[in-house]
Enzyme design. Sequence first.
Site, PDB file in Angstrom:
ATOM      1  N   LYS A  47       0.849  -1.207   0.000  1.00 41.31           N
ATOM      2  CA  LYS A  47       0.000   0.000   0.000  1.00 41.31           C
ATOM      3  C   LYS A  47       0.886   1.260   0.000  1.00 41.31           C
ATOM      4  O   LYS A  47       2.091   1.163  -0.002  1.00 41.31           O
ATOM      5  CB  LYS A  47      -0.947  -0.033   1.198  1.00 41.31           C
ATOM      6  CG  LYS A  47      -1.775  -1.339   1.290  1.00 41.31           C
ATOM      7  CD  LYS A  47      -2.821  -1.473   0.179  1.00 41.31           C
ATOM      8  CE  LYS A  47      -3.328  -2.882  -0.014  1.00 41.31           C
ATOM      9  NZ  LYS A  47      -4.196  -3.407   1.006  1.00 41.31           N
TER      10      LYS A  47
HETATM   11  C1  PLP Z   1      -5.115  -4.530   1.434  1.00 42.55           C
HETATM   12  C2  PLP Z   1      -6.575  -4.494   1.453  1.00 42.55           C
HETATM   13  C3  PLP Z   1      -7.316  -4.978   2.542  1.00 42.55           C
HETATM   14  C4  PLP Z   1      -6.726  -5.738   3.682  1.00 42.55           C
HETATM   15  O1  PLP Z   1      -5.657  -5.151   4.289  1.00 42.55           O
HETATM   16  P1  PLP Z   1      -4.616  -6.052   5.120  1.00 42.55           P
HETATM   17  O2  PLP Z   1      -3.806  -5.039   5.821  1.00 42.55           O
HETATM   18  O3  PLP Z   1      -3.835  -6.840   4.123  1.00 42.55           O
HETATM   19  O4  PLP Z   1      -5.393  -6.923   6.035  1.00 42.55           O
HETATM   20  C5  PLP Z   1      -8.699  -4.794   2.515  1.00 42.55           C
HETATM   21  N1  PLP Z   1      -9.321  -4.215   1.482  1.00 42.55           N
HETATM   22  C6  PLP Z   1      -8.648  -3.774   0.404  1.00 42.55           C
HETATM   23  C7  PLP Z   1      -9.404  -3.114  -0.704  1.00 42.55           C
HETATM   24  C8  PLP Z   1      -7.254  -3.909   0.342  1.00 42.55           C
HETATM   25  O5  PLP Z   1      -6.595  -3.490  -0.735  1.00 42.55           O
END
Ligand code: PLP
Length: 397
Positions: free
Chosen positions: A196
Amino acid sequence: MSNKLAIDGGEPVRDTRLPYGRQSISDEDIEAVSEVLRSDWLTTGPKVSEFERSFAQFVGVSEAVAVSNGTAALHAAMYALEIGPGDEVIVPPITFAASANCVVYQGGMPVFADIDPGTLLLDPERVEDGITPRTKAIVSVDYAGQACDYDALSAIAQSHGLALVDDACHAVGGSYKGRRVGSLADLNTFSFHPVKHITTGEGGAIATDDPKLAERMRVFRNHGITTDHRQREQIGSWFYEMVDLGYNYRLTDIQCALGISQLRKLPAWVERRQEIARTYDVAFADIPAVQPLAVRADVSHAYHLYVVQLDLDRLCVDRAQIFAALRAEGIGVNVHYIPVHMHPFYRKRFGTGPGLCPVAEAAYERIITLPIFSHMGTQDVDDTVAAMRKVVGVYLR
Ligand SMILES: *Cc1c(COP(=O)(O)O)cnc(C)c1O
């Protein structure tokens, strides 16, 4: 350079695989983390509240609750809204499974609403269609980093008395009509996974202007216990009560120190992602059969992902072949996402499957994610464009 594809034994555009996303860690980040390691508090100490304050201020709300990952953030949101058995929550199909799983954790039922074919964002009309007397909330996903149509979604939520949750995991640093993502829905969830925009290793947060919901989520992330260890230490008391069934979804001070340091760089990183996206947009305007996702004029796109749709009618191969050919050229492409309602778990548990969301299912056959990350170099961007030009050139009908 010859145009013989690497997948056919030709020379690849690059020798080392370019990933589709990657974290950026500086010496400052490492120093910030080291400082916490030498301090008294490794978890639930001063860095957690400092990170929460900085994050809330950045997105423009009064409260942020830090949790162990983005999935925990979604779970905490569903808990705070008291989603339970018999409740339905509207979710889009083109997203990471966690956007829907959080409803199931609480015993509720996700109801998949189809998307707009240009932006791949939740279509407000399909949301309306999915509402029943059991509907309690809408989860909107700012797919790829573009904010959904929040004027339309908020109006629907308001007129039906529903809560609006923004799964903003793709869109930190983006905005809608001048308002920052994180302040657009009742609860707004984020992930700080390394792929991210900013990372804490694993991590997440919920941003909100509702202090009651924030308090519920703080209790939820700490086993359902009303005070944390540090608060009891400060008042010299051993007494605590567990008032509800919660989880250990805490984020450590070590991670929050990294988060504070990363957050400072976020605006510049979003600008760099936007700059890369502009370069791609210009290049793909004259590559036939490659269509970048539509971007509305009322958003500032955060570009977690850069996604194109392939015009399969103009190609003599399918997406799988384009994917394999781009990988062979050294470009780490990906696909986001297999529609959630097509996964075996959802088919078995909720009887979902093909035909439920035709726009999403058709889009899934055509989408491909290209590399984009803050410290991606000019050569990396040029390589991606060159590989796309080469591969599509060979497979054009
Ligand atoms: C990355 C992501 C998640 C989950 O996040 P984690 O930190 O990996 O648990 C949920 N929703 C979306 C749209 C994501 O891209």
